[in-house]
Design a protein around this motif. Structure first.
Motif, PDB file in Angstrom:
ATOM      1  N   ASN A  49       0.816  -1.212   0.000  1.00 35.96           N
ATOM      2  CA  ASN A  49       0.000   0.000   0.000  1.00 35.96           C
ATOM      3  C   ASN A  49       0.854   1.269   0.000  1.00 35.96           C
ATOM      4  O   ASN A  49       0.387   2.331  -0.405  1.00 35.96           O
ATOM      5  N   ALA A  50       2.107   1.143   0.458  1.00 33.89           N
ATOM      6  CA  ALA A  50       2.970   2.322   0.547  1.00 33.89           C
ATOM      7  C   ALA A  50       3.848   2.509  -0.687  1.00 33.89           C
ATOM      8  O   ALA A  50       4.716   3.373  -0.701  1.00 33.89           O
ATOM      9  N   LEU A  51       3.615   1.712  -1.737  1.00 30.06           N
ATOM     10  CA  LEU A  51       4.450   1.843  -2.931  1.00 30.06           C
ATOM     11  C   LEU A  51       4.301   3.234  -3.567  1.00 30.06           C
ATOM     12  O   LEU A  51       3.216   3.807  -3.572  1.00 30.06           O
ATOM     13  N   PRO A  52       5.383   3.746  -4.125  1.00 30.51           N
ATOM     14  CA  PRO A  52       5.302   5.027  -4.828  1.00 30.51           C
ATOM     15  C   PRO A  52       4.627   4.849  -6.193  1.00 30.51           C
ATOM     16  O   PRO A  52       4.156   3.772  -6.531  1.00 30.51           O
ATOM     17  N   ASP A  53       4.607   5.903  -6.961  1.00 24.92           N
ATOM     18  CA  ASP A  53       3.941   5.907  -8.273  1.00 24.92           C
ATOM     19  C   ASP A  53       4.780   5.100  -9.259  1.00 24.92           C
ATOM     20  O   ASP A  53       5.799   5.564  -9.763  1.00 24.92           O
ATOM     21  N   VAL A  54       4.382   3.846  -9.533  1.00 19.29           N
ATOM     22  CA  VAL A  54       5.126   2.966 -10.432  1.00 19.29           C
ATOM     23  C   VAL A  54       4.165   2.320 -11.417  1.00 19.29           C
ATOM     24  O   VAL A  54       2.948   2.408 -11.269  1.00 19.29           O
ATOM     25  N   GLN A  55       4.756   1.656 -12.438  1.00 17.18           N
ATOM     26  CA  GLN A  55       3.943   0.970 -13.440  1.00 17.18           C
ATOM     27  C   GLN A  55       4.246  -0.523 -13.510  1.00 17.18           C
ATOM     28  O   GLN A  55       3.442  -1.289 -14.005  1.00 17.18           O
ATOM     29  N   ILE A  56       5.393  -0.930 -13.031  1.00 16.07           N
ATOM     30  CA  ILE A  56       5.753  -2.349 -13.006  1.00 16.07           C
ATOM     31  C   ILE A  56       6.365  -2.667 -11.642  1.00 16.07           C
ATOM     32  O   ILE A  56       7.229  -1.934 -11.159  1.00 16.07           O
ATOM     33  N   VAL A  57       5.912  -3.753 -11.042  1.00 15.33           N
ATOM     34  CA  VAL A  57       6.474  -4.243  -9.777  1.00 15.33           C
ATOM     35  C   VAL A  57       7.039  -5.639 -10.015  1.00 15.33           C
ATOM     36  O   VAL A  57       6.338  -6.522 -10.520  1.00 15.33           O
ATOM     37  N   ILE A  58       8.299  -5.804  -9.676  1.00 13.75           N
ATOM     38  CA  ILE A  58       8.952  -7.109  -9.761  1.00 13.75           C
ATOM     39  C   ILE A  58       9.095  -7.642  -8.332  1.00 13.75           C
ATOM     40  O   ILE A  58       9.751  -7.022  -7.498  1.00 13.75           O
ATOM     41  N   ILE A  59       8.447  -8.771  -8.047  1.00 22.72           N
ATOM     42  CA  ILE A  59       8.512  -9.371  -6.714  1.00 22.72           C
ATOM     43  C   ILE A  59       9.491 -10.536  -6.757  1.00 22.72           C
ATOM     44  O   ILE A  59       9.252 -11.537  -7.446  1.00 22.72           O
ATOM     45  N   ARG A  60      10.588 -10.380  -6.059  1.00 24.76           N
ATOM     46  CA  ARG A  60      11.640 -11.395  -6.060  1.00 24.76           C
ATOM     47  C   ARG A  60      11.340 -12.444  -4.978  1.00 24.76           C
ATOM     48  O   ARG A  60      11.331 -12.160  -3.789  1.00 24.76           O
ATOM     49  N   MET A  61      11.098 -13.677  -5.414  1.00 27.85           N
ATOM     50  CA  MET A  61      10.742 -14.775  -4.517  1.00 27.85           C
ATOM     51  C   MET A  61      11.890 -15.780  -4.358  1.00 27.85           C
ATOM     52  O   MET A  61      11.689 -16.868  -3.823  1.00 27.85           O
ATOM     53  N   ASP A  62      13.081 -15.404  -4.804  1.00 31.82           N
ATOM     54  CA  ASP A  62      14.218 -16.307  -4.790  1.00 31.82           C
ATOM     55  C   ASP A  62      14.488 -16.885  -3.395  1.00 31.82           C
ATOM     56  O   ASP A  62      14.883 -18.048  -3.254  1.00 31.82           O
ATOM     57  N   ARG A  63      14.290 -16.065  -2.372  1.00 32.03           N
ATOM     58  CA  ARG A  63      14.653 -16.467  -1.008  1.00 32.03           C
ATOM     59  C   ARG A  63      13.431 -16.677  -0.118  1.00 32.03           C
ATOM     60  O   ARG A  63      13.505 -16.510   1.093  1.00 32.03           O
TER      61      ARG A  63
ATOM     62  N   ILE B   8      -4.250  -8.060  -6.280  1.00 31.25           N
ATOM     63  CA  ILE B   8      -5.500  -7.414  -6.689  1.00 31.25           C
ATOM     64  C   ILE B   8      -5.384  -5.900  -6.570  1.00 31.25           C
ATOM     65  O   ILE B   8      -5.833  -5.142  -7.449  1.00 31.25           O
ATOM     66  N   THR B   9      -4.740  -5.457  -5.473  1.00 27.04           N
ATOM     67  CA  THR B   9      -4.541  -4.017  -5.285  1.00 27.04           C
ATOM     68  C   THR B   9      -3.717  -3.430  -6.408  1.00 27.04           C
ATOM     69  O   THR B   9      -4.046  -2.371  -6.975  1.00 27.04           O
ATOM     70  N   LEU B  10      -2.622  -4.121  -6.766  1.00 26.39           N
ATOM     71  CA  LEU B  10      -1.769  -3.630  -7.852  1.00 26.39           C
ATOM     72  C   LEU B  10      -2.497  -3.686  -9.191  1.00 26.39           C
ATOM     73  O   LEU B  10      -2.355  -2.784 -10.031  1.00 26.39           O
ATOM     74  N   GLN B  11      -3.265  -4.724  -9.386  1.00 23.87           N
ATOM     75  CA  GLN B  11      -4.029  -4.858 -10.629  1.00 23.87           C
ATOM     76  C   GLN B  11      -5.054  -3.731 -10.773  1.00 23.87           C
ATOM     77  O   GLN B  11      -5.241  -3.178 -11.864  1.00 23.87           O
ATOM     78  N   ASP B  12      -5.706  -3.383  -9.677  1.00 28.29           N
ATOM     79  CA  ASP B  12      -6.677  -2.291  -9.703  1.00 28.29           C
ATOM     80  C   ASP B  12      -6.017  -0.959 -10.019  1.00 28.29           C
ATOM     81  O   ASP B  12      -6.677  -0.031 -10.515  1.00 28.29           O
ATOM     82  N   GLN B  13      -4.724  -0.847  -9.744  1.00 27.64           N
ATOM     83  CA  GLN B  13      -3.995   0.385 -10.033  1.00 27.64           C
ATOM     84  C   GLN B  13      -3.291   0.319 -11.389  1.00 27.64           C
ATOM     85  O   GLN B  13      -2.449   1.158 -11.694  1.00 27.64           O
ATOM     86  N   ASP B  14      -3.633  -0.698 -12.212  1.00 29.74           N
ATOM     87  CA  ASP B  14      -3.037  -0.890 -13.530  1.00 29.74           C
ATOM     88  C   ASP B  14      -1.525  -1.044 -13.464  1.00 29.74           C
ATOM     89  O   ASP B  14      -0.784  -0.501 -14.291  1.00 29.74           O
TER      90      ASP B  14
ATOM     91  N   ASN C  84      -1.242  -2.958 -20.357  1.00 31.12           N
ATOM     92  CA  ASN C  84      -2.503  -2.442 -20.884  1.00 31.12           C
ATOM     93  C   ASN C  84      -2.349  -1.138 -21.677  1.00 31.12           C
ATOM     94  O   ASN C  84      -3.254  -0.301 -21.717  1.00 31.12           O
ATOM     95  N   ASN C  85      -1.153  -0.876 -22.291  1.00 32.67           N
ATOM     96  CA  ASN C  85      -0.923   0.294 -23.121  1.00 32.67           C
ATOM     97  C   ASN C  85      -1.199   1.615 -22.406  1.00 32.67           C
ATOM     98  O   ASN C  85      -1.665   2.564 -22.979  1.00 32.67           O
ATOM     99  N   HIS C  86      -0.886   1.637 -21.105  1.00 27.08           N
ATOM    100  CA  HIS C  86      -1.112   2.885 -20.372  1.00 27.08           C
ATOM    101  C   HIS C  86      -0.038   3.902 -20.730  1.00 27.08           C
ATOM    102  O   HIS C  86       1.113   3.562 -20.994  1.00 27.08           O
ATOM    103  N   THR C  87      -0.421   5.176 -20.716  1.00 28.41           N
ATOM    104  CA  THR C  87       0.517   6.256 -21.012  1.00 28.41           C
ATOM    105  C   THR C  87       1.416   6.503 -19.821  1.00 28.41           C
ATOM    106  O   THR C  87       0.968   6.518 -18.686  1.00 28.41           O
ATOM    107  N   THR C  88       2.716   6.684 -20.106  1.00 26.46           N
ATOM    108  CA  THR C  88       3.661   6.947 -19.024  1.00 26.46           C
ATOM    109  C   THR C  88       3.381   8.282 -18.386  1.00 26.46           C
ATOM    110  O   THR C  88       3.187   9.276 -19.060  1.00 26.46           O
TER     111      THR C  88
END
Length: 632
Positions: free
Chosen positions: A530-544, A561-567, A626-630
């Protein structure tokens, strides 16, 4: 089942069994007296548990029998059931032995269910607090016998309970009438007539039951301490102190002969020939024949009598399991062998079950006796069986002589046991240990002494679990870094991300997860999302991330779902094993994150970013989601 007999080591097993059996003799008698069932019950328990636990158990050098923790719990059970049966131990005995039998059968079941392997996960502060508490209980409850004070023989103390005793007797008469029919006026008249027939002997008998209940346990002993101090039997006190002095003093001369046995024989013979058996209190009659099989355990079985103690039987079984397997670990360390914990539970359960059928108190693996056995040459199961047979020979040949042992001698032996069972290692380090562990230790210690042994262990386990989960949550939180790649310092970035630091701007965000995603960290994870800044792609590293529980799964689902709702497009890297299985089973993949965006490693994800996303001045100009404008 492998019995593991190896007669190549018979000489060592013989000496080990004989020596440990000699050590066990005074302790068995003392624990029997402490339990409330008498010295005979302690000896019977030592005989059958030692023999059958060795025969069927999974620790070759283990010597089993009544122990301080098991006796402390048994004492509570015996006192409770006896009080419920008008203070008549003979009347209560079938129900007491049934509880002991159930605890043994439960131990067998625990072994068959392979629970033994999990005992090692009990936190040390719980064990430390519990063992120290047991030691304090033994010390306090033996103060009155050491002073020669027995509440049931103090007439002035019994007189305090006469009014309550009369009330109970009258209530019993009324209950007898109520069981037949509805109470009417004639019933009260009959009660009055029967009350006139109540003798002072009946009243004093009931008062003795009430007095014994009031004087039981730590609180009872402490409450009666002033009265005991005013009624000291100096002969008993002298015998107890002399016993303690010999036990500690003889060890400075030699350890080849058990000092407790020297004290038992020396003080008992001195009292018998020097004072005369009429001038001291003996432990009571010990039958010299073979133990009697208590068939009335089954013939007089009453579910209503047993049902209140089912949980206690389970707890007694668990305590015996813990006690035995901790001793097994000590034996392993000394012999460089590996015990079978589940088979050991089966053996202990069989031993306790058979002991109960012959009137013995329950027991467990005994650390001191096991160490003595190993040091004396014991190597196989034969040593434990020989120890049991030696005690049987003592019973058959010397039972009448053992009846002359002063009770004060056994009180002195128990005081040394109480001192020895306390965990001084843990107590010495309380100022160096983390505060949370010290709190657990002293919480268990206090509850053990003043509330109950079972409650103490349960509270200790729950408290330790909560503190452990909090600690792990803090560790995972501390090790889980979230930051835009361009803000990474060399201290927090992962090595394989260095090449992309100057290529990717703030519109892509990497979240590191380091450790299990479980309920202790789930809420924190959601807060981070919920505290993420204004971004368009989130990479979640599950290696560890080795493990995801249900709470972690739902937290991840909510986050996606939260990230999906924010495109915001989400990618996984390094997702494998249990986390991958549970994500696919619950359809997080591919429902919320398509399969193509779950990359085997970060290198593949980085390559996809380079090939699929054009960069301009280190900023993303055309994100794929989803072809969102930067956003500039």
């Amino acid at each position: 089942m492998k019995f593991g007999f190896d007669f190549k080591h018979f000489k060592g097993d013989l000496f080990g069994g004989l020596t440990s059996g000699i050590v066990a003799l005074p302790l068995a008698l003392a624990f029997g007296v402490q339990s409330g069932m008498g010295a005979t019950a302690g000896l019977y328990g030592a005989i059958f548990i030692s023999f059958f636990a060795a025969l069927f158990g999974g620790t070759n050098t283990q010597i089993s029998g009544p122990t301080a923790p098991m006796t402390a719990v048994s004492m509570v059970i015996i006192a409770g059931i006896t009080a419920a049966n008008d203070g008549d131990l003979g009347k209560a005995l079938p129900y007491i032995l049934m509880v002991f039998l159930l605890s043994g059968l439960i131990q067998v079941l625990l072994g068959l269910l392979k629970v033994g392997q999990y005992i090692r996960y009990i936190p040390y502060p719980v064990i430390s607090g519990f063992m120290t508490g047991i030691g304090v209980i033994i010390l306090i409850t033996q103060i009155l016998p050491t002073l020669g004070y027995y509440p049931k023989e103090d007439i002035s103390f019994l007189n305090e309970f006469k009014p309550q005793a009369q009330e109970i007797i009258l209530e019993k008469i009324l209950r007898e009438k109520a069981a037949d029919d509805v109470l009417v006026l004639e019933d009260f008249k009959e009660t009055i007539n029967r009350a006139a027939e109540i003798t002072d002997t009946q009243i004093m008998k009931e008062a003795a039951v009430l007095a014994a209940a009031d004087a039981s346990g730590v609180l009872g002993a402490l409450k009666l301490l002033p009265r005991a101090a005013q009624n000291i039997n100096y002969i008993n006190l002298f015998l107890a102190l002399l016993t303690i002095l010999i036990i500690y003093g003889f060890k400075t001369i030699t350890t080849a002969v058990p000092s407790s046995l020297v004290a038992l024989l020396g003080v008992s013979l001195g009292a018998y020939f020097g004072l005369g058996e009429d001038n001291y209190r003996a432990i009571g009659t010990i039958p010299s024949g073979f133990p009697i099989f208590y068939s009335n355990v089954f013939s007089e079985f009453s579910w209503s009598q047993i049902s209140p103690y089912i949980f206690t039987a389970i707890s007694l079984a668990a305590l015996g399991a813990i006690d035995s397997l901790l001793t097994s670990i000590v034996a392993d360390n000394m012999t460089k062998t590996k015990h079978n914990p589940n088979q050991e539970l089966v053996g202990q359960g069989i031993g306790n079950s058979i002991a109960a059928l012959f009137g013995g108190i329950p027991g467990a693996g005994a650390t001191i006796r096991t160490v003595v056995n190993i040091n004396s040459g014991g190597k196989t199961k034969l040593s434990g069986m020989i120890a049991g047979l030696l005690l049987l020979v003592v019973l058959l040949a010397l039972g009448q002589l053992a009846s002359k042992i002063p009770a004060a001698v056994l009180a002195g032996i128990l005081i040394t046991v109480g001192i020895g069972v306390m965990d001084y290692k843990g107590l010495r380090h309380i100022f160096q240990l983390p505060v949370a562990e010290v709190i657990v230790m002293f919480t268990v210690l206090g509850l053990t002494i003043f509330v109950g042994l079972i409650q103490a262990v349960l509270v200790g386990l729950i408290l330790s679990s909560i503190l452990f989960m909090k600690k792990i949550s803090d560790v995972v939180d501390h090790r889980t870094n979230t930051a835009p790649l361009k803000e990474f310092s060399r201290e927090i970035m992962w090595q394989d991300e260095a090449d992309l630091i100057h290529q990717i701007g703030d519109k892509i965000y990497i979240k590191h997860l380091d450790g299990p995603l479980f309920f202790g960290f789930a809420s924190r994870f959601q807060d981070m999302i919920n505290a993420l800044p204004d971004v368009q792609i989130v990479i979640i590293r599950m290696d560890r991330v080795p493990y995801v529980d249900q709470s972690g799964l739902y937290a991840m689902e909510d986050a996606l779902i939260t990230l999906q709702d924010q495109d915001i497009k989400v990618c996984f890297t390094g997702l494998s094993g249990q986390p991958l299985d549970i994500f696919e089973r619950f359809n997080l993949i591919p429902s919320l994150v398509e399969q193509q965006y779950s990359f085997k490693n970060f290198e593949e994800c980085a390559q996809w970013i380079k090939e699929s996303i054009p960069f301009e001045h280190q900023n993303i100009s055309n994100p794929i989601a989803n072809n969102h404008t930067t956003k500039e």
